[in-house]
Design an enzyme around this catalytic site. Structure first.
Site, mmCIF file in Angstrom:
data_model
loop_
_atom_site.group_PDB
_atom_site.id
_atom_site.type_symbol
_atom_site.label_atom_id
_atom_site.label_comp_id
_atom_site.label_asym_id
_atom_site.label_seq_id
_atom_site.Cartn_x
_atom_site.Cartn_y
_atom_site.Cartn_z
ATOM 1 N N ASP A 1 -3.103 -5.009 -6.271
ATOM 2 C CA ASP A 1 -2.033 -5.638 -5.496
ATOM 3 C C ASP A 1 -2.637 -6.817 -4.742
ATOM 4 O O ASP A 1 -3.601 -6.651 -4.000
ATOM 5 C CB ASP A 1 -1.450 -4.603 -4.529
ATOM 6 C CG ASP A 1 -0.339 -5.165 -3.657
ATOM 7 O OD1 ASP A 1 -0.044 -6.368 -3.769
ATOM 8 O OD2 ASP A 1 0.220 -4.396 -2.861
ATOM 9 N N ARG B 1 -8.233 -2.432 3.420
ATOM 10 C CA ARG B 1 -7.811 -3.826 3.540
ATOM 11 C C ARG B 1 -8.701 -4.485 4.588
ATOM 12 O O ARG B 1 -8.416 -4.474 5.792
ATOM 13 C CB ARG B 1 -6.335 -3.921 3.911
ATOM 14 C CG ARG B 1 -5.419 -3.346 2.827
ATOM 15 C CD ARG B 1 -3.946 -3.485 3.155
ATOM 16 N NE ARG B 1 -3.117 -2.885 2.114
ATOM 17 C CZ ARG B 1 -1.787 -2.787 2.197
ATOM 18 N NH1 ARG B 1 -1.142 -3.249 3.252
ATOM 19 N NH2 ARG B 1 -1.105 -2.213 1.205
ATOM 20 N N GLN C 1 -0.639 5.598 2.010
ATOM 21 C CA GLN C 1 0.787 5.527 1.699
ATOM 22 C C GLN C 1 1.167 6.588 0.676
ATOM 23 O O GLN C 1 0.322 7.084 -0.065
ATOM 24 C CB GLN C 1 1.138 4.162 1.072
ATOM 25 C CG GLN C 1 0.986 2.970 1.964
ATOM 26 C CD GLN C 1 1.396 1.681 1.267
ATOM 27 O OE1 GLN C 1 1.510 0.649 1.903
ATOM 28 N NE2 GLN C 1 1.609 1.734 -0.036
ATOM 29 N N ASP D 1 12.262 -4.647 3.099
ATOM 30 C CA ASP D 1 11.460 -3.822 4.001
ATOM 31 C C ASP D 1 12.376 -2.919 4.816
ATOM 32 O O ASP D 1 13.423 -3.361 5.305
ATOM 33 C CB ASP D 1 10.640 -4.695 4.956
ATOM 34 C CG ASP D 1 9.520 -5.432 4.253
ATOM 35 O OD1 ASP D 1 9.124 -4.999 3.152
ATOM 36 O OD2 ASP D 1 9.036 -6.445 4.803
ATOM 37 N N GLU E 1 7.787 -1.335 10.669
ATOM 38 C CA GLU E 1 7.978 -1.210 9.222
ATOM 39 C C GLU E 1 7.423 0.117 8.717
ATOM 40 O O GLU E 1 6.256 0.427 8.919
ATOM 41 C CB GLU E 1 7.291 -2.359 8.484
ATOM 42 C CG GLU E 1 7.481 -2.306 6.980
ATOM 43 C CD GLU E 1 6.718 -3.394 6.245
ATOM 44 O OE1 GLU E 1 6.182 -3.110 5.157
ATOM 45 O OE2 GLU E 1 6.652 -4.532 6.771
ATOM 46 N N SER F 1 7.921 -0.736 2.288
ATOM 47 C CA SER F 1 8.198 -1.955 1.542
ATOM 48 C C SER F 1 8.495 -1.526 0.114
ATOM 49 O O SER F 1 7.762 -0.721 -0.456
ATOM 50 C CB SER F 1 6.979 -2.885 1.577
ATOM 51 O OG SER F 1 7.124 -3.945 0.671
#
Length: 345
Positions: free
Chosen positions: A57, A111, A126, A246, A259, A262
């Site tokens: 991604d 990340r 996630q 989102d 959030e 997504s």
């Protein structure tokens, strides 16, 4: 630059031990509800993928993936995933799932370029999910129907936690509200995307913003999105663009939009080609994933990611994501949190 917001008079509603128990309960309950609502079967997933085949991604297209050489494979490079947005589509195709059925998995990522604050961590966890759909399902109503199903799972989880910890009262509205990013920009032209999100999240309690990635009338996207998984360029009702979005809720602890997910209908060969041109990266067409998609070898799908630690943070009314996951934080942030009674795991 890392920064932390300290809510005034913050006090955790649960002890560290209670928090650890509640995290397990939330994850077990929600993933069962999600798999039941969307007909998803659990699969195992990779932590890393080969570099240079277009499978990772790309997020907003600028974040660097953590990579390493493999000694036993002539030092060929692997990348720690940012998410499994594209890998899942290959998996659904490989399993040859019927439309309306899909997969979900625990996605763990690193990340390294994340700006650390109350809700952003180097470590990302996630529920990544993907569902096979038909060509005629590539429309706004199908997207909304899936969003409503996910929101029902969120609502049920909220009651599940309240039933066990009565001090955590339910606050979510009965229904989720849908808003187009283009309409938000027109209504609040002088505000940033984040400021617009704060306004609608506080107003409605739970909102799904449709159309993330395409340029709005002011020439800027509401937020960044890679060009090769979500379809954000297809025109839908009323001239609006986007078959993605989102899912946001209002966070009463941080006093901001928050959030949780997504997601979107994935690119068709036509929309992939269009979005690669819009982003100026048509060279990706030759990569493994992209060439398969352009050749019509991948199933049509819808999919997304739902933050595990964020979900726990929201339901348990925590002020920092480090209260629901173990990661690494700057010493200054740890000290500031400790002084405020925010216990980072």
């Amino acid at each position: 630059m890392s920064q932390v917001f300290i809510p005034s008079d913050y006090e955790s509603l649960l002890s560290v031990r209670e928090t650890e128990h509640a995290i397990v309960m939330i994850k077990d309950f929600f993933q069962l509800a999600l798999s039941t609502e969307l007909n998803l079967t659990r699969v195992t997933a990779p932590l890393f993928v080969p570099q240079g085949i277009g499978l990772n991604d790309d997020l907003n297209g600028v974040e660097r993936a953590v990579s390493f050489p493999v000694k036993d494979m002539n030092d060929s490079k692997m990348e720690i995933v940012h998410s499994l947005a594209k890998w899942k589509r290959l998996k659904v195709t490989d399993l040859n799932l019927n439309s309306g059925f899909g997969i979900y998995t625990d996605m763990n990522a690193i990340r390294a370029d994340e700006e650390l604050d109350n809700i952003h961590s180097l470590y990302v966890d996630q529920w990544d999910w993907e569902q096979a759909i038909l060509e005629q399902d590539r429309n706004l109503e199908y997207l909304k129907d899936v969003v409503r199903k996910i929101y029902r799972c969120i609502k049920r989880t909220e009651f599940f936690i309240y039933d066990r910890y009565p001090r955590i009262s339910p606050i979510l509205p009965e229904e989720i509200t849908f808003v187009f990013s283009e309409d938000l920009q027109k209504a609040y032209p002088n505000l940033s995307g984040k400021e617009r999100e704060n306004i609608v999240a506080e107003k409605y309690g739970a909102v799904f913003i449709i159309g993330i990635g395409a340029s709005l009338p002011d020439g800027k996207p509401h937020d960044g999105r890679a060009p090769d998984y979500d379809d954000w360029s297809t025109e839908t009702e009323g001239g609006h663009k986007g078959l993605n979005g989102d899912l946001l809720v209002w966070n009463p602890v941080l006093k901001t939009s928050f959030e949780l997910s997504s997601m979107g209908i994935r690119v068709s060969p036509e929309s992939l080609k269009n979005q690669l041109e819009l982003k100026g990266c048509t060279e990706r067409e030759k990569l493994y994933f992209h060439s398969m998609l352009l050749d019509g070898k991948l199933k049509q799908t819808i999919g997304g990611g739902i933050g595990q630690s964020r979900m726990c943070m929201y339901f348990l009314r925590k002020a920092h994501i480090g209260e629901t996951q173990v990661s690494v934080w700057p010493d200054s942030m740890r000290k500031e949190c400790s002084n405020a009674g925010i216990i980072l795991l």
